[in-house]
Scaffold this active site. Structure first.
Site, short mmCIF file in Angstrom:
data_model
loop_
_atom_site.label_atom_id
_atom_site.label_comp_id
_atom_site.label_asym_id
_atom_site.label_seq_id
_atom_site.Cartn_x
_atom_site.Cartn_y
_atom_site.Cartn_z
N SER A 64 -8.73 -0.31 -4.99
CA SER A 64 -8.84 -1.31 -4.94
C SER A 64 -8.23 -2.84 -4.82
O SER A 64 -8.24 -3.45 -4.33
CB SER A 64 -9.37 -1.59 -6.57
N LYS A 67 -9.94 -3.94 -1.40
CA LYS A 67 -10.32 -5.09 -1.70
C LYS A 67 -9.63 -6.14 -0.97
O LYS A 67 -10.37 -7.14 -0.21
CB LYS A 67 -10.59 -5.39 -3.64
N TYR A 191 -17.91 0.44 0.65
CA TYR A 191 -17.38 0.20 -0.80
C TYR A 191 -16.64 1.30 -0.75
O TYR A 191 -15.61 0.96 -0.65
CB TYR A 191 -18.04 -0.54 -1.97
N TYR A 243 -7.66 -7.97 -12.59
CA TYR A 243 -9.19 -7.34 -13.99
C TYR A 243 -8.66 -8.30 -14.75
O TYR A 243 -7.94 -9.36 -15.24
CB TYR A 243 -9.67 -6.02 -14.09
N VAL A 261 -7.43 1.49 -8.74
CA VAL A 261 -7.28 3.30 -9.70
C VAL A 261 -6.36 4.19 -9.54
O VAL A 261 -6.14 5.01 -10.53
CB VAL A 261 -8.97 3.45 -10.41
O1 DON Z 1 -15.38 1.26 -7.71
C1 DON Z 1 -14.56 2.33 -8.15
O2 DON Z 1 -14.86 2.85 -9.18
C2 DON Z 1 -12.89 2.93 -7.76
N1 DON Z 1 -12.96 3.74 -6.36
C3 DON Z 1 -12.66 1.39 -7.02
C4 DON Z 1 -11.31 1.11 -8.80
C5 DON Z 1 -10.63 0.74 -8.57
O3 DON Z 1 -9.16 0.82 -8.11
C6 DON Z 1 -10.27 -0.32 -9.41
N2 DON Z 1 -8.64 -0.53 -9.69
N3 DON Z 1 -8.79 -0.79 -10.82
#
Ligand code: DON
Length: 327
Positions: A64, A67, A191, A243, A261
């Protein structure tokens, strides 16, 4: 050895000894396979010096954090018209939450939750075919970091596709409101590939340089975004970058930051430094446990928090860093 290198080395040593390391994300097989023992840190200062420690040269899944860069590209493509499709308020909800979308008619709270980033991907698709959009994104990241070896990990992208049921639900729901305008497979393809970018801490801190320098890449002298846009992206990172843990991160670290993540965090001390940390174990909000702790300790030892008082005539660039000043 210079003072900042001593601080970075000390923090890496402390993190190596940490017993509580958080929990590695396990919903994508490739992420689940990463050891929680890793810790890396890289600091690129405004004078161009780079300080690294621990596993700073080992690539990880940026997730993320991308983003921030997707948003930067989409703002470049459509300008402030983007804000008719995405809000700028903290969500107070988990990164993949769907609850606010119904009452808010398919307009995501901000570009850093999954729903917002999916709309940003949809905006990028208006200009390019999916393959070109992904290639353009990779080119952008390589140019920002000044490193053509950066790649997208196709295995991670496939893992995202195979497990991305919540993201498919978000995209589908927003398509019902007309806020996703392309077939959801295409939008999600952008994405997922964006999330699957692999970089190390050094590369990530280099890619963030334009945000510490008022929108300009200090190496090439080229403007990436206007100073106003850089400030605004940083404001969003501070208020929405972690978040439902954004308040806690601002309280503990006091710098704009964006987590992923995969355990990475990009944090910016405006006018001072671009900092990347990586430790795969996450806290209960899905943000790197030791990455946050490391940034908290860095700020305690340098005084780099954006909330640190500065004298009116010295400005941030004259800030005290530990026992010496950055110019
Ligand atoms: O959308 C998702 O599930 C992930 N590939 C990206 C999420 C992410 O990194 C959220 N962050 N903490």
């Amino acid at each position: 050895m210079d003072h900042l290198q001593i601080i970075v080395d000390e923090i890496a040593e402390e993190m190596a000894l940490a017993v509580e390391r958080g929990k590695v994300a396990d919903y994508i097989p490739n992420l689940a396979a990463v050891s929680p023992a890793h810790f890396g840190m890289a600091i690129v200062s405004v004078d161009g010096s780079v300080h690294v420690a621990g596993d700073a040269e080992q690539a990880f899944s940026v997730q993320s954090i991308t983003k921030v860069f997707g948003l930067t590209m989409a703002l470049g493509a459509v300008g402030d018209a983007l804000w008719s499709r995405v809000g700028r308020e903290p969500s107070g909800s988990a990164f993949n939450s769907i609850v606010q979308l119904e009452t808010e008619k398919g307009i995501p709270r901000n570009p850093f939750i999954n729903a917002g980033a999916i709309v940003v991907s949809d905006i990028l698709l208006a200009r390019y075919e999916p393959r070109e959009a992904i290639a353009e994104f990779l080119r952008f990241m390589r140019a920002l970091a000044g490193d053509d070896t950066i790649v997208i990990d196709d295995h991670v992208a496939r893992g995202e596709e195979q497990t991305g049921f919540r993201n498919a639900a978000l995209a589908s729901y927003m398509r019902a409101f007309g806020n996703v305008r392309h077939p959801i497979e295409k939008t999600l393809g952008i994405y997922f590939h964006q999330c699957a970018l692999a970089m190390n801490c050094r590369q990530l801190a280099l890619a963030g340089r334009f945000l510490m320098c008022g929108g300009r890449n200090p190496e090439t002298g080229r403007s990436v975004v206007s100073p106003q846009r850089a400030r605004r992206i940083l404001a969003l990172m501070l208020t929405c970058g972690h978040y439902d843990g954004s308040g806690e991160f601002a309280y503990r670290v006091g710098l704009p930051g964006k987590s992923g993540v995969g355990g990475g965090i990009l944090s910016i001390a405006p006018g001072i430094a671009s900092i990347a940390v990586w430790s795969p174990g996450l806290n209960e909000r899905g943000n790197s446990h030791l990455g946050t702790l490391a940034l908290e300790r860095l700020v305690q030892r340098t005084g780099w928090s954006v909330f640190e008082p500065v004298s009116p005539d010295s400005g941030r660039a004259g800030r005290k860093i530990g026992s010496h000043f950055v110019d």
